[in-house]
Every structure is written in structure tokens, then in C-alpha cells.
Design an enzyme around this catalytic site. Sequence first.
Site, mmCIF file in Angstrom:
data_model
loop_
_atom_site.group_PDB
_atom_site.id
_atom_site.type_symbol
_atom_site.label_atom_id
_atom_site.label_comp_id
_atom_site.label_asym_id
_atom_site.label_seq_id
_atom_site.Cartn_x
_atom_site.Cartn_y
_atom_site.Cartn_z
ATOM 1 N N ALA A 125 0.834 -1.204 0.000
ATOM 2 C CA ALA A 125 0.000 0.000 0.000
ATOM 3 C C ALA A 125 0.871 1.258 0.000
ATOM 4 C CB ALA A 125 -0.933 -0.014 1.210
ATOM 5 N N THR A 127 0.230 3.902 -2.912
ATOM 6 C CA THR A 127 -0.545 4.958 -3.590
ATOM 7 C C THR A 127 -1.658 5.522 -2.709
ATOM 8 O OG1 THR A 127 -0.096 3.832 -5.673
ATOM 9 C CG2 THR A 127 -1.843 5.480 -5.703
ATOM 10 N N GLU A 243 9.347 -5.588 -9.341
ATOM 11 C CA GLU A 243 7.944 -5.409 -9.737
ATOM 12 C C GLU A 243 7.840 -5.105 -11.234
ATOM 13 O OE1 GLU A 243 5.749 -2.460 -7.513
ATOM 14 O OE2 GLU A 243 4.063 -2.510 -8.910
ATOM 15 N N GLY A 340 -12.588 -9.309 -35.454
ATOM 16 C CA GLY A 340 -13.749 -8.604 -35.984
ATOM 17 C C GLY A 340 -14.774 -8.362 -34.887
HETATM 18 C C1 LIG Z 1 -5.730 -1.613 -11.030
HETATM 19 C C2 LIG Z 1 -4.644 -0.904 -10.277
HETATM 20 C C3 LIG Z 1 -3.906 -1.603 -9.325
HETATM 21 C C4 LIG Z 1 -2.936 -0.935 -8.563
HETATM 22 N N1 LIG Z 1 -2.283 -1.617 -7.551
HETATM 23 C C5 LIG Z 1 -1.500 -0.901 -6.684
HETATM 24 C C6 LIG Z 1 -0.952 -1.533 -5.517
HETATM 25 O O1 LIG Z 1 -1.136 -2.735 -5.277
HETATM 26 N N2 LIG Z 1 -0.237 -0.759 -4.652
HETATM 27 C C7 LIG Z 1 -0.013 0.579 -4.871
HETATM 28 O O2 LIG Z 1 0.622 1.214 -4.031
HETATM 29 N N3 LIG Z 1 -0.492 1.188 -5.985
HETATM 30 C C8 LIG Z 1 -1.233 0.484 -6.903
HETATM 31 N N4 LIG Z 1 -1.744 1.102 -8.011
HETATM 32 C C9 LIG Z 1 -1.444 2.516 -8.248
HETATM 33 C C10 LIG Z 1 -0.504 2.771 -9.431
HETATM 34 O O3 LIG Z 1 0.799 2.391 -9.099
HETATM 35 C C11 LIG Z 1 -0.664 4.257 -9.764
HETATM 36 O O4 LIG Z 1 -1.931 4.411 -10.377
HETATM 37 C C12 LIG Z 1 0.425 4.770 -10.676
HETATM 38 O O5 LIG Z 1 1.664 4.772 -10.022
HETATM 39 C C13 LIG Z 1 0.138 6.205 -11.191
HETATM 40 O O6 LIG Z 1 -0.211 7.051 -10.133
HETATM 41 P P1 LIG Z 1 -1.564 7.914 -10.231
HETATM 42 O O7 LIG Z 1 -2.654 6.992 -10.640
HETATM 43 O O8 LIG Z 1 -1.729 8.670 -8.977
HETATM 44 O O9 LIG Z 1 -1.326 8.893 -11.428
HETATM 45 P P2 LIG Z 1 -0.597 10.341 -11.340
HETATM 46 O O10 LIG Z 1 0.682 10.212 -10.611
HETATM 47 O O11 LIG Z 1 -1.581 11.341 -10.863
HETATM 48 O O12 LIG Z 1 -0.306 10.590 -12.880
HETATM 49 C C14 LIG Z 1 -1.297 11.077 -13.775
HETATM 50 C C15 LIG Z 1 -0.617 11.312 -15.123
HETATM 51 O O13 LIG Z 1 0.421 12.290 -14.968
HETATM 52 C C16 LIG Z 1 1.649 11.752 -15.435
HETATM 53 N N5 LIG Z 1 2.774 12.241 -14.630
HETATM 54 C C17 LIG Z 1 2.922 12.228 -13.291
HETATM 55 N N6 LIG Z 1 4.121 12.698 -12.945
HETATM 56 C C18 LIG Z 1 4.775 13.012 -14.099
HETATM 57 C C19 LIG Z 1 6.055 13.530 -14.419
HETATM 58 N N7 LIG Z 1 6.956 13.810 -13.469
HETATM 59 N N8 LIG Z 1 6.356 13.714 -15.719
HETATM 60 C C20 LIG Z 1 5.476 13.434 -16.692
HETATM 61 N N9 LIG Z 1 4.258 12.927 -16.464
HETATM 62 C C21 LIG Z 1 3.907 12.719 -15.178
HETATM 63 C C22 LIG Z 1 1.496 10.238 -15.264
HETATM 64 O O14 LIG Z 1 2.422 9.538 -16.072
HETATM 65 C C23 LIG Z 1 0.050 10.055 -15.680
HETATM 66 O O15 LIG Z 1 -0.059 10.017 -17.056
HETATM 67 C C24 LIG Z 1 -2.667 0.439 -8.813
HETATM 68 C C25 LIG Z 1 -3.368 1.116 -9.824
HETATM 69 C C26 LIG Z 1 -4.351 0.475 -10.531
HETATM 70 C C27 LIG Z 1 -5.123 1.258 -11.567
#
Ligand SMILES: Cc1cc2nc3c(=O)[nH]c(=O)nc-3n(C[C@H](O)[C@H](O)[C@H](O)COP(=O)(O)OP(=O)(O)OC[C@H]3O[C@@H](n4cnc5c(N)ncnc54)[C@H](O)[C@@H]3O)c2cc1C
Length: 381
Positions: A125, A127, A243, A340
Amino acid sequence: MSSDLFQPDHEVWRQTIRDYIVNELAPHADEWEEAGEVPREVFKQMGKLGYLGMRYPEEYGGGDDVLAEAISHEEMARCRSGGVAADIGAHIGISMPHILNYGSEEQKQKYLVPGIKGEWIGCLAITEPDAGSDVASIKTKAVRDGDEWVINGSKTFITNGARCDFMVLAAKTDPDKGYGGISMFVVDTDNPGFEVTRKLDKLGWRASSTGEMAFTDMRVPADALLGEEGRGFYQIMGMFAWERLLLSLGSVGAAQITMENTLAYAKQRQAFGQPIASFQVIAHYFADMQTKIEAGRQLTYYALKLYMEGKNPIKEVSMAKLFCGRMACEVVDTCLQIFGGYGYMEEYDIARAYRDVRLIPIGGGTDEVMKEIISKMMGIG
Ligand SMILES: Cc1cc2nc3c(=O)[nH]c(=O)nc-3n(C[C@H](O)[C@H](O)[C@H](O)COP(=O)(O)OP(=O)(O)OC[C@H]3O[C@@H](n4cnc5c(N)ncnc54)[C@H](O)[C@@H]3O)c2cc1C
């Protein structure tokens, strides 16, 4: 295709785990997608067979073979559900490795032993609703109070989060510091103050239980600290290589099995009096796909080889994750086109594969973050 990375025993293992996945997991994929999680009994069965502990030391019940585990992550795509692969993968591939690398002996005995047996399920955990890519901005706090830590905050998108028994958790122990203020903890989820606030509905990975959780004055013992206080960010970064390798292997596996299934379909589907596979344009789609899959596989195996040699191949792993995630999306999209209209129907696996692979360019570090890492390591920016 052969590789100098694996020993002959590994090819025997590949067949063993493939048979298990195809015969014991794949037939239940639809049922588990509907249920929204992989049943606990499956973890227990895999634990009994020794399939959850391949990379872990024998003293904790494991098989002491990192490459065997890598193979199983590639083969897992044959289970017909990215969500099934995700639930099992999050437990063995992203949660427990933190305990193996940074845990005390007591923590290893307490969490790894039942985790490897499949009696307990773990999650990682990190995020939060307001912090994903920018890990240093997490807001969950852990404050020391005598012999305990008091934890407040929330997490989201956590794989296995809605039903885990233990959680490897990132929290700020010094909110004034960015990277240097994060520490890791391993905690039981039956602690008062822990609450699953939502089980999240998703585009794909539907057999995976993705949770949002809250901590309200959750008290955990002082020895719940995992590794060194203030070193959490570096511990997280240290574990990303594994990972991301697993996500790359999973992408290669998903692209390969989807392409194989599509080829079987294209050989029997008739149009204009002939199998669609015999149209040159379709045959060339397959040639393109197999080429891209093989390129992804070899890049991933190369990064895995460097990892096995202890070379900390951050650039190569990031390149593999970036390339393979996008490659899998492109391959599955082409496969859907070859199916298709049937490709758009839920009764064929291709629709699910299309949804499931889309997560790879986001999870475990987005494509944009991979490009940041690669360009920085090239000395740019
Ligand atoms: C189905 C699923 C399972 C998951 N499982 C886990 C889990 O088990 N444990 C866990 O901790 N997390 C988990 N996650 C979270 C996942 O690791 C994050 O969604 C991911 O790291 C992106 O973070 P965010 O969604 O907050 O996007 P954000 O960080 O808000 O990013 C949004 C957009 O901005 C871009 N961006 C951000 N920073 C920059 C930068 N410096 N330069 C350019 N572009 C940038 C990103 O690339 C993206 O396109 C999971 C997510 C999903 C959807």
C-alpha cells in the site's frame, strides 16, 4: 525461443506451472471475474504445491529459485484473466519481497511463512488519493507514541487491498522531509482503526480485489517498522526493479497467449471462401506481432539477466516495462481487430485481454515516469 538465462530444469518447471495454470486456474477465470477476487482456497492450494514461494528461501518454506518465479509470472497470462494474475502477483511479487529484503527475522517468520503457505494474503500500500507517481508526497502519517506507532491516512488502488491479512505500508514518519521522511511498516489488517472504505470497480483486472482503505488512529507495535526509519522511499525504489520485471514478463506472456489464440481463430474463420489467416495482410499482422513480442521478451530477459547478476539494471528494467506494456496493448488491439465483431463480445477472451493489458502502462510506474528515468540515466534533463 530459447535463452541462455534459464537452465534445462527451468524449462521443465515452465511446463509444470503452465499445465497447472491452464488446467486449474483458467477454467475458473469467468467465475472469479464475476466474484471480483480469487478465492482464498486457490492461494492455499498454490501454497501447498509450493507455487507461492518459488523465489523465497527454503527456511521460510520457499523454493530458493528466483528464475522459477520469473517464469511463473510470464506463464500466468495463460490463466485467461489479468485480475487473477494480479491478485496472486501482488501477494508473491510485490508485497512479500519487501518483507524478505527488509524484514526482521520475527517479521519473516510472522508474515512470510503463512504467506508462502497461502494462509495469509498480503498487499503493498503506497498509492494515495493525492499521490501516485509522486511517492514523496504521500500524506499518511505514522507518529511514535511510546511502544507504538499511531497511523492516520488513506490509500487507494491497492491490489488485494479489500481483503488482505497483512499490508506493507508506506507512511511519513517525518512530514517535514520529502524522500527522507518516509518509512515502511508491515501491519495486520485486523487492527482497530483499519477500514476498507471501498472495493473499487474497474475497467479491467476484474478478478482482482482493488481496495481503498483508511487508517484512523490505528495503533501498531513499534516493531511493525519494516527496515530503517526514514529509508522507506529508497526501499520502495529498490523493490521497483523486481515489480517492473514481473510486469514486463506478464506483458510478454499476455501478448503471446493472445496472439496464439487469435492465430487459431484466424485459421478457422472463413471470409470470401478462405481462412482469414491466408489473407496476406492478416498473415503480416502475425509476423509483426511475433516480432514485437520476441523483441519484448529478449529485452526483458536481458534486464532479468542483469538483475540476477546483481547489476541493479534500472535503465534496462524501465525500458523493458515501457516497451512491453505498450507492445502488449498494441498486440491485443491488433488481435481484437482480427477477431472482428466477435472481438467486441464478452464471450471471447479477447475483450477481457484488451481491458486487462491497458493497466500495464499505468501500474507500477507509468510510461511517462519510465521515460523520465530512462532519459535521466541517459544524462538528459
Ligand atoms: C488496477 C490498479 C492496481 C494498482 N495496484 C497498486 C498496488 O497494489 N499498490 C499501490 O501502491 N499502488 C497500486 N496502483 C497505483 C498505481 O501504481 C498508480 O496508479 C500509478 O503509479 C500512477 O499514479 P496515479 O494513478 O496517482 O497517477 P498520477 O501520478 O496522478 O499521474 C497522472 C498522469 O500524470 C503523469 N505524470 C505524473 N508525474 C509526471 C512527471 N513527473 N512527468 C510526466 N508525467 C507525469 C502520469 O504519467 C500520468 O499520465 C494500482 C493502480 C491500478 C489502476
